[in-house]
Write an enzyme that holds these catalytic residues in place. Structure first.
Site, mmCIF file in Angstrom:
data_model
loop_
_atom_site.group_PDB
_atom_site.id
_atom_site.type_symbol
_atom_site.label_atom_id
_atom_site.label_comp_id
_atom_site.label_asym_id
_atom_site.label_seq_id
_atom_site.Cartn_x
_atom_site.Cartn_y
_atom_site.Cartn_z
ATOM 1 C CB VAL A 15 -0.919 0.083 1.060
ATOM 2 C CG1 VAL A 15 -2.147 -1.002 1.046
ATOM 3 C CG2 VAL A 15 -0.267 -0.077 2.497
ATOM 4 C CB THR A 189 -12.776 2.177 9.825
ATOM 5 O OG1 THR A 189 -13.715 1.640 10.682
ATOM 6 C CG2 THR A 189 -12.942 3.397 9.264
ATOM 7 C CE LYS A 224 -16.725 3.200 12.169
ATOM 8 N NZ LYS A 224 -17.587 2.691 11.138
ATOM 9 C CB CYS A 381 24.911 -4.874 -15.355
ATOM 10 S SG CYS A 381 25.871 -6.155 -14.335
ATOM 11 C CG HIS A 507 23.423 -2.364 -11.628
ATOM 12 N ND1 HIS A 507 22.275 -2.721 -12.456
ATOM 13 C CD2 HIS A 507 24.177 -3.668 -11.388
ATOM 14 C CE1 HIS A 507 22.398 -4.199 -12.724
ATOM 15 N NE2 HIS A 507 23.548 -4.665 -11.960
ATOM 16 C CD GLU A 509 20.451 0.168 -12.844
ATOM 17 O OE1 GLU A 509 21.192 0.529 -13.519
ATOM 18 O OE2 GLU A 509 20.083 -1.146 -12.588
HETATM 19 N N1 GLN Z 1 24.463 -11.864 -15.167
HETATM 20 C C1 GLN Z 1 25.533 -10.963 -15.318
HETATM 21 C C2 GLN Z 1 26.631 -11.347 -14.388
HETATM 22 O O1 GLN Z 1 26.478 -11.954 -13.613
HETATM 23 C C3 GLN Z 1 25.150 -9.678 -15.316
HETATM 24 C C4 GLN Z 1 24.535 -9.345 -13.919
HETATM 25 C C5 GLN Z 1 23.706 -7.970 -14.065
HETATM 26 O O2 GLN Z 1 23.268 -7.443 -15.137
HETATM 27 N N2 GLN Z 1 23.477 -7.323 -12.750
HETATM 28 O O3 GLN Z 1 27.850 -10.835 -14.568
#
Ligand code: GLN
Length: 544
Positions: A15, A189, A224, A381, A507, A509
């Protein structure tokens, strides 16, 4: 000494407890209160690193290399802090630690029990984070919902904290769902009353109840809940569903949650400044032109598997005053003939991380499509492994180049394990994890995106670019735009004869924040937004 806010969930999961916790962090930080956050996950896994993304969504990685629940990503993005291993606690870690102590003889002569041994270990984790972070307020989210069997020791530990550190230093916030009944057109509720009863049964009386609902919550309902659950009327905080998660701190602040927490914990009263946050939400809510991005992955049915990637793309799009129009492409679907049409409207293609061979050939096709059609491409990756395999197949004129993860006997192992990884037998926690330095190469797309020469980025993988193939691929146009400082590991690569085909071994991101998008995502969207695809019209020149 730090003060503690413990956040529990009632009625059902999903939620938005994590977003509520992140938002409490935002509104406290907007008062210059130093906060840190911890997530308690009741499952017995030591960390979510070995779990499929289908179980709990993406695995978020901290700078110091902890594999954690995706909620930590929201905490980092909302509060704009970098968390550490101490912010992620699972029952698996707690029990392993207690049993290791027992084996060592720390409790010689004693019977080891959930109370006090397990609860003491849990409380120790609260203190460790408080000490390390030096936060004024530590916010602790108890995963799952009240009543779960695995969650009991955590609830008992947070109950004990009120006595341990004093009533004025602890606050209990309960996040519940108020379901809406279509037949009678009313909000109910009762489930909230039940979950508060369950909390009380174990000795916790919530101070604040945050009520999630898909509909506006009438005054009568607030009264309530206040009456039946024995919380102040102003401590019943309505949180109706909003169009963007980034609006939640504003809603909670508007409902007075910030002031309430300051009062109840006796914190220094300071004026909140959420103006930047307000600007961000205004921008998000303004209609913007979409950029069509195809995300090609193997877990696309569950969007949470790519939570940080999706957020990073949104942050980058906001920077360019654009919106993202996602096409979620299951990589296996690309393996069928004629499936190119799935990519025909994509102005940019992104291939995120993943494990295992399923869907790999579809991803390789997507990379090939991006290279041949000059579509901006960002590989993260595994997305980098895919780009390298595709390019090697093209250069060597063979379908055999591969990663040894997908084909152990390939004659061209362009992606392979490093010797250090080859002899590892365990799966959990054995990857290259967390921040590693990366030296950027002048003049590359990556270097111009970052605008600096040394960066640190978060990793989570076993396989690496195989240096045996470096020279050969370089001659054909692959640029190694980021390397480990000793030059041994390829951290970033790109194609010279392509407008923007860039991949990173890390990564990217995880480092993106709403107010400062990650440079690679920012540049990726910057390039993609100007790409014209099927049926698109170039912008008309303004008439004189
Ligand atoms: N499978 C790949 C590795 O282990 C890439 C891993 C991933 O994308 N985080 O190196």
């Amino acid at each position: 000494m730090s003060k503690y806010i413990f956040v529990t969930g009632g009625v059902v999961s999903s939620v938005g407890k994590g977003i509520t916790v992140a938002s409490i962090g935002t509104i406290l930080k907007s008062r210059q209160i130093a906060v840190s956050v911890q997530k308690l996950d009741p499952y017995l896994n030591v960390d979510p690193g070995t779990m499929s993304p289908y179980q709990h969504g993406e695995v978020f990685v901290t700078q110091d290399g902890a594999e954690t629940d995706l909620d930590l990503g929201n905490y980092e993005r909302f509060i704009d802090i970098n968390l550490t291993t101490e912010s992620s606690v699972t029952s698996g870690q707690i029990y392993s630690a207690v049993i290791a102590k027992e084996r060592r003889g720390d409790f010689l002569g004693g019977t080891i029990q959930v109370v006090p041994h397990v609860t003491t270990e849990i409380k120790e984790r609260f203190r460790q984070l408080a000490q390390k972070s030096k936060a004024e307020v530590v916010i602790i989210e108890v995963g799952g919902t009240v009543g779960d069997i695995e969650g009991q020791p955590f609830l008992e530990a947070i109950r004990q904290m009120r006595n341990d550190v004093g009533r004025d230093n602890v606050l209990y916030v309960h996040v519940t769902l108020l379901p809406y009944l279509n037949s009678t057109q009313e909000i109910k509720t009762k489930p909230t009353q039940h979950s508060v009863n369950e909390l009380r049964r174990i000795g916790i009386q919530p101070d604040i109840i945050v009520c999630r609902s898909d509909y506006p919550i009438p005054e009568g309902i607030r009264n309530k809940i206040s009456l039946f659950c024995d919380v102040d009327r102003e401590a019943v905080i309505p949180l109706p569903t909003v169009s963007t998660i980034y609006e939640v701190p504003l809603v909670l602040e508007e409902e007075g949650l910030g002031q309430l927490i300051v009062d109840k914990l006796g914190l220094d009263p300071r004026q909140p400044d959420l103006s930047q946050w307000q600007e961000l939400v205004n921008l998000i809510k303004t209609p913007r032109e979409p950029v069509n991005i195809a995300l090609v992955g193997k877990y696309v049915e569950l969007k949470d598997a790519y939570f940080s990637v999706r957020e990073a793309l949104h942050h980058a799009a906001l920077y360019h005053n654009k919106d993202i129009n996602f096409t979620w492409v299951p990589s296996e679907a690309l393996e069928a003939d004629g499936s190119d049409s799935l990519l025909s409207s994509a102005q940019g293609i992104i291939i995120p991380g993943g494990f295992g061979v399923r869907g790999i050939e579809g991803m390789i096709k997507a990379a090939s499509y991006a290279r041949n059609n000059e579509i901006p491409y960002l590989g993260l990756c595994m997305g980098m492994h895919v780009m390298v395999i595709e390019f090697a197949r093209y250069v060597l004129g063979s379908a055999k180049p591969n990663s040894t993860e997908f084909d152990a006997s390939t004659p061209y192992p362009v992606i392979d394990l490093l010797p250090g990884q080859k002899d590892k037998e365990n799966k959990g926690g054995t990857m290259r994890l967390g921040n590693y330095p990366c030296q950027l190469i002048d003049g590359s797309c990556a270097a111009s995106a970052y605008g600096q020469s040394l960066v640190h980025e978060r990793h989570r993988h076993r396989y690496e670019f195989n240096n045996q193939f470096r020279a050969q691929l370089e001659k054909a146009g692959m640029v190694y735009s980021g390397l480990s400082p000793d030059g041994k590991l390829v951290e970033l690569c790109e194609l010279a004869n392509h407008p923007w085909m860039v991949s990173c071994q890390f990564h990217a991101e995880f480092g993106s924040r709403p107010s400062h998008p990650h440079p690679l995502f920012r540049e990726f969207i910057g390039k993609a937004k100007d790409v014209l695809r099927e049926g698109a019209q170039p912008p008309l020149p303004l008439s004189p």
